[in-house]
Design an enzyme around this catalytic site. Structure first.
Site, PDB file in Angstrom:
ATOM      1  N   ASP A  52       6.072   6.636  -6.207  1.00  0.00           N
ATOM      2  CA  ASP A  52       6.943   5.814  -5.380  1.00  0.00           C
ATOM      3  C   ASP A  52       7.285   4.509  -6.078  1.00  0.00           C
ATOM      4  O   ASP A  52       6.564   4.041  -6.964  1.00  0.00           O
ATOM      5  CB  ASP A  52       6.236   5.488  -4.058  1.00  0.00           C
ATOM      6  N   LYS A  74      11.544   5.520  -3.450  1.00  0.00           N
ATOM      7  CA  LYS A  74      12.210   5.558  -2.153  1.00  0.00           C
ATOM      8  C   LYS A  74      12.146   4.151  -1.599  1.00  0.00           C
ATOM      9  O   LYS A  74      11.115   3.680  -1.155  1.00  0.00           O
ATOM     10  CB  LYS A  74      11.505   6.506  -1.188  1.00  0.00           C
ATOM     11  N   MET A 191       9.345  -2.662   6.790  1.00  0.00           N
ATOM     12  CA  MET A 191      10.752  -2.538   6.363  1.00  0.00           C
ATOM     13  C   MET A 191      11.698  -3.238   7.340  1.00  0.00           C
ATOM     14  O   MET A 191      12.767  -2.737   7.662  1.00  0.00           O
ATOM     15  CB  MET A 191      11.133  -1.049   6.213  1.00  0.00           C
TER      16      MET A 191
END
Length: 270
Positions: A52, A74, A191
């Site tokens: 990642d 990602k 996020m």
């Protein structure tokens, strides 16, 4: 005289190719000292590692030099490898007999798409191993010397994404805020920086503007930065301190424990 009708000797049987293994490994928030023993063992046995974007170089240093590392980052708002392509890479490598590690920041099963990958692997006849990692929301508050739950301030904790799936139902922030107020819950928002203004506006429908908030960027890493603010001043504080992704936003009275820790000199706000 040989028997002309005798069948020619058959070719030796070729043994079937051994199926490889796949482990979904949580790399934690970034500090390699926070990895589990299981995670380290999986990394050291890997021949293929799919990494990642948010995995730190210090964690990658534990991968054997002979292993093939592929970056499949990602990250919201950035160009990234499509999820079906990542799943295909895992399956193909396992079918080729490789020892595959899918290395994810935090925990594979907390906003890490681990559930999707497990389903895809099982559909291909591969049963993966899942190795949990310390999730960023927990590590972030711990780094500031405060808990996520407290008998006096918070009876539970909710992990929620601030970046819902495109064309999905989205998060009902006013309803979530009302639940947090009524049930004394800590909200840990992953996020959420990109949508901070929308999130702030929604939460203010159910929580007081004076609700304490902590924002922690790059939790557990030497580059960690943070600020303490209130829900009403959240967006202003983000701009003032220049905080950005990856960051965790923690909303609730447990953040008062951070202020207490600061007074005692056990943490610092940036």
């Amino acid at each position: 005289m040989s028997d002309a009708t005798q069948d020619p000797p058959s070719a030796p049987a070729v043994p079937p190719k051994r199926l490889g293994r796949v482990a979904l490994v949580g790399a934690g928030p970034g500090d390699p000292d926070l990895l589990t023993f299981m995670a380290v063992k999986a990394l050291q046995a890997a021949t293929v590692v799919l990494v990642d974007d948010l995995v730190s170089d210090a964690v990658l240093a534990l991968v054997p030099p002979s292993a093939r590392i592929t970056y499949v980052g990602k990250r919201g708002g950035c160009r990234s490898t499509p999820q079906p392509a990542i799943e295909r890479l895992m399956i193909d490598a396992a079918l080729a007999g490789e020892s595959v590690v899918r290395l994810k920041g935090g925990d594979p099963f907390i906003f890490g798409r681990g559930g999707e990958e497990v389903e895809s692997l099982r559909a291909a006849g591969i049963e993966p191993e899942v190795v949990n990692g310390i999730t960023a929301g927990l590590a972030a508050m711990t780094s500031l010397g405060a808990p996520l739950t407290h008998r006096e301030y918070a009876q539970g904790v909710v992990f929620v994404t601030g970046h819902p799936q495109k064309n999905g139902p989205g998060i009902d922030w006013p309803q979530l805020a009302a639940a947090a107020q009524a049930l004394h819950l800590t909200l840990v928002i992953y996020m959420g920086i990109r949508n901070a203004e929308h999130i702030q506006h929604g939460l203010l429908h159910g929580l007081p503007a004076s609700t304490p908030v902590a924002v922690i960027e790059r939790a557990s890493l030497p580059t960690q930065r943070q600020c303490l603010t209130t829900l009403g001043a959240l967006v202003h504080a983000l701009h003032e301190h220049g905080l950005g992704s990856p960051a965790v936003v923690v909303v609730g009275d447990v953040v008062r424990g951070v202020r207490a820790a600061l007074r005692e000199g056990s943490a610092s706000a940036g």
